[in-house]
Design a protein around this motif. Structure first.
Motif, PDB file in Angstrom:
ATOM      1  N   ARG B  23      56.783  35.169  43.853  1.00  0.00           N
ATOM      2  CA  ARG B  23      55.668  34.274  43.943  1.00  0.00           C
ATOM      3  C   ARG B  23      55.512  33.547  42.838  1.00  0.00           C
ATOM      4  O   ARG B  23      54.501  33.137  42.312  1.00  0.00           O
ATOM      5  CB  ARG B  23      54.507  34.681  44.560  1.00  0.00           C
ATOM      6  CG  ARG B  23      54.658  35.436  46.073  1.00  0.00           C
ATOM      7  CD  ARG B  23      53.286  36.040  46.520  1.00  0.00           C
ATOM      8  NE  ARG B  23      53.509  36.666  47.687  1.00  0.00           N
ATOM      9  CZ  ARG B  23      53.567  36.079  48.789  1.00  0.00           C
ATOM     10  NH1 ARG B  23      53.393  34.706  49.126  1.00  0.00           N
ATOM     11  NH2 ARG B  23      53.548  36.757  49.945  1.00  0.00           N
ATOM     12  N   ASP B 188      55.252  42.535  47.379  1.00  0.00           N
ATOM     13  CA  ASP B 188      53.868  42.238  47.166  1.00  0.00           C
ATOM     14  C   ASP B 188      53.237  43.619  46.791  1.00  0.00           C
ATOM     15  O   ASP B 188      52.389  43.352  45.832  1.00  0.00           O
ATOM     16  CB  ASP B 188      53.079  41.634  48.284  1.00  0.00           C
ATOM     17  CG  ASP B 188      53.342  40.129  48.334  1.00  0.00           C
ATOM     18  OD1 ASP B 188      53.968  39.596  47.538  1.00  0.00           O
ATOM     19  OD2 ASP B 188      53.035  39.518  49.691  1.00  0.00           O
ATOM     20  N   LYS B 193      49.234  40.301  41.662  1.00  0.00           N
ATOM     21  CA  LYS B 193      49.182  39.111  40.959  1.00  0.00           C
ATOM     22  C   LYS B 193      49.220  39.300  39.530  1.00  0.00           C
ATOM     23  O   LYS B 193      48.912  40.200  38.962  1.00  0.00           O
ATOM     24  CB  LYS B 193      47.754  38.255  41.463  1.00  0.00           C
ATOM     25  CG  LYS B 193      48.090  37.765  43.016  1.00  0.00           C
ATOM     26  CD  LYS B 193      46.581  37.096  43.288  1.00  0.00           C
ATOM     27  CE  LYS B 193      46.503  35.743  42.595  1.00  0.00           C
ATOM     28  NZ  LYS B 193      45.538  34.775  43.392  1.00  0.00           N
TER      29      LYS B 193
END
Lengths: 301, 406
Positions: B23, B188, B193
């Motif tokens: 991402r 993920d 993040k």
């Protein structure tokens, strides 16, 4: 209507006390720039006099976010800030301002700047032009005027400076302006207008340099204004292709009372010993350029 | 662990697939062979909306890494890739990215340096920036490229140091193999993040990031002493050395989620009882595994120790695996001109002073795409063995498959 000096915002982002030379014109311009952006900004700055003004770790003289970058990379750094802020959903929080000197812009930085301009990336690029590599000891740059002695042109530079605002105009960007740090309201109005536009906005700001040009630091503003009065530095803007002279340059175009280049040249050590013939050549160059600006102002393009 | 897909893809496509799974938010791209297909693929995904990222088509490699530097400074996850002269052109920013402690991941499709021009594979490009303060990981095959690129973000973001994922140009970048692509869910789960950056860009809390720093510590406005240049460099070195722990940890985390690991710092093949050890980085290591099988058939107890993590240099791990062997033959696809191969020189230093250290032989091969076959490696091993039997302690670097006389 042009902003009046008393109407400038009172909040200062350039703190009292910095490491710039006495009489340095950058601080005058930077105060107006940071006011025009209301501090809602992130600056990116390459190795330059401005780095010195900004201070040495851990003390900073400027109260806005500031990202130092390598010499050739200013415009690409601004592109990265703009892209990063967009990706993080923070693009509306601040204006990206790239700010580099004449060498950092017109010489080593021109490739990245041209690329960013062709892509019309979303930032303001402000070149503060003190007309040589002042931070490294006054070596000639591509924007040093003819006749100026520098530490790499001991008998005076032979070539006229390259015209950065015209180069930037040729990229078809939405806003190009030329200004002088000694007219803070002119700087303020142009940066304030640039702030409202998206895409690449280029502002070229002349900055007198006492140590590099060889004059008394008390005369920074006086000499900066003499350069405008002689037509060597011209205040104008090109917004979406519409050209207009501004401030003192607009007044001079009306009055026709430009002063001789020789009067300006006589004030600075860098031009000492410049032959009369060379001064005449610079005068002829300035006259031709000036006529062009006045024609463009009349035509509006 | 959920089911991903298995696809036949090039090394470049494997790298791009990892970037998408990571991402990444900002990609900066400038073309150079053999890297270009990575960013071409990413460009297509950004245009189609499959990868919601900013794609900045810069005018040079210097600007490509610059865009990554400042976009990373404001907190974005970033990517670029390059090769050879492109890497050399961005060298100033290679140092800047590391000194600024930014978790940038850059793929290097390894290619020979000019002059003279040559677009084919060796590892001179990335080896030439080994001192700049990045983690450098070398991949054996396309699967490892995908897995390592994903792992690189985790490593970079844990340590706040940039990571180069190096893979051999054309040999891997343009060669197709079956590659298992993890599911988005697994990716993920493995890669959260990006944490908050070390430095922040915030108009309500203005900082001057990366200013001039003097040699000695200096007090701030409140009198608090702050680091000088040397302290900042020492902290950078600490972070890089911590990668010696973090690279294997991240590989183990990846294996736990995705079900596939690569061994961390080094990998090995038939090493346990090996008396002669062939050392190499990248796809050359895979060829060495074929060579040792031949050598064993000829009665030589040979094995392979592959370098996966070249910077930081896994000196302790190499000592642990190599002390007590008879000989080590290092194959470098690069040269420190005027001396010897970089891996060879580093390995000699790592083994120096060990009482039972093996003799280390150096060989250079594959420069500018010169063919290297397992047979060449076998021949080189036999020359090293002969020199060993003859008691030769120092000899010039063995240039494999060199034909100076035409």
């Amino acid at each position: 209507m042009p902003t009046k000096i008393l109407d400038l915002p009172v909040t200062e982002r350039v703190l009292s006390g910095n490491r710039a030379c006495a009489g340095c014109g950058i601080g005058i311009g930077l105060r107006a720039i940071t006011k025009a952006l209301d501090g809602r900004m992130v600056m990116t700055v390459p190795a330059s006099c401005l780095t010195v003004l900004g201070g040495m770790y851990p003390i900073s003289s400027v109260d806005v976010p500031w990202v130092n970058v390598a010499f050739p990379s200013t415009a690409a750094a601004a592109s990265g800030l703009a892209a990063g802020l967009r990706a993080m959903g923070k693009a509306d929080e601040m204006t990206v301002l790239a700010m580099a000197g004449d060498g950092g812009t017109g010489d080593i930085g021109i490739q990245a700047l041209s690329g960013a301009a062709e892509r019309n990336d979303d930032f303001i690029y402000l070149c503060y032009d003190n007309e040589a590599y002042m931070n490294t000891g006054t070596q000639r740059s591509g924007l040093t005027p003819a006749g100026a002695r520098t530490t790499t042109t001991w008998s005076g530079k032979r070539e006229n400076p390259k015209d950065m605002p015209r180069i930037m105009e040729a990229h078809g960007i939405p806003y190009v302006a030329s200004t002088s740090a000694v007219y803070p309201t002119d700087v303020y109005d142009k940066v304030a207008k640039a702030r409202t536009i998206h895409g690449l906005r280029y502002v070229h700001m002349n900055v007198p340099c006492p140590s590099g040009w060889g004059f008394d630091p008390k005369d920074t503003v006086r000499l900066g204004k003499m350069a405008v009065d002689a037509g060597l530095v011209v205040l104008y803007e090109v917004e979406d292709g519409v050209f207009r002279l501004t401030g003192r340059s607009a007044a001079l175009a009306k009055s026709g009372k430009r002063t001789p280049v020789a009067d300006y040249i006589a004030t600075q050590g860098r031009f000492r010993g410049m032959p009369d013939g060379s001064v005449d050549e610079v005068q002829a160059w300035v006259d031709a350029r000036w006529d062009g600006y006045v024609r463009r102002d009349t035509a509006g393009r | 662990m959920s089911t991903g897909t298995t696809e036949v893809m090039t090394g470049n496509e494997a790298a791009a697939a990892a970037v998408k799974l990571a991402r990444v938010q900002v990609v900066a791209a400038y073309p150079i062979t053999p890297q270009s297909p990575v960013v071409e693929q990413l460009s297509a995904w950004v245009e189609s909306g499959e990868l919601p990222a900013e794609f900045v088509t810069v005018e040079s490699e210097h600007s490509a890494l610059t865009v990554c530097i400042t976009a990373s400074t404001v907190g974005a996850r970033v990517f670029t890739a390059t090769s050879a002269n492109g890497l050399a052109y961005m060298t100033e920013q290679v140092w800047w990215a590391a000194g600024a402690r930014l978790p940038i991941v850059m793929c290097i499709a390894n290619r020979a340096m000019a002059a003279p021009w040559n677009v084919l594979n060796d590892q001179q490009d990335s080896m030439s920036v080994r001192d700049a303060g990045w983690v450098q990981l070398y991949c054996r095959d396309n699967q490892e490229i995908l897995d390592t690129t994903l792992q690189a973000y985790r490593i970079a973001e844990r340590l706040n140091v940039p990571v180069m994922v190096c893979y051999d140009g054309f040999l891997l970048s343009h060669t197709v193999m079956p590659v298992s692509v993890p599911s988005v869910g697994d990716a993920d789960a493995f890669l959260p993040k990006r944490p908050e950056p070390l430095q922040i860009v915030d108009v309500n809390d203005p900082r001057n990031i990366g200013p001039v720093v003097i040699a000695d510590p200096r007090a701030d406005a409140s009198g608090q002493s702050c680091h000088g240049y040397m302290e900042i460099r020492a902290l950078h070195q600490q972070a890089l050395l911590a990668a010696l722990e973090v690279v294997p940890e991240v590989d183990a985390e990846y294996a736990a989620v995705v079900g596939r690991g690569w061994g961390g710092l080094t990998w090995e093949y038939l090493l346990e009882d090996a008396e002669l050890v062939l050392v190499a980085a990248g796809s050359l290591g895979t060829q060495a595994t074929v060579a040792v099988e031949t050598l064993r058939a000829q009665g030589v107890q040979a094995g392979v120790l592959g370098i996966r993590c070249y910077r930081p240099f896994p000196a302790a791990a190499l000592r642990e695996r190599l002390v007590g062997r008879k000989g080590v033959l290092v194959f470098d696809k690069a040269l420190s001109y005027g001396y010897e191969g970089p891996i060879c020189a580093d390995l000699r230093a790592a083994l120096s002073g060990e009482p039972d250290a093996p003799t280390v032989w150096g060989a250079v091969c594959g420069l500018g795409g010169r063919d290297v076959s397992p047979d060449h490696l076998v021949d080189a091993a036999r020359r090293a063995l002969a020199d060993g039997h003859a008691g030769t302690r120092h000899r010039p670097t063995d240039w494999i498959n060199l034909r100076l006389d035409g």
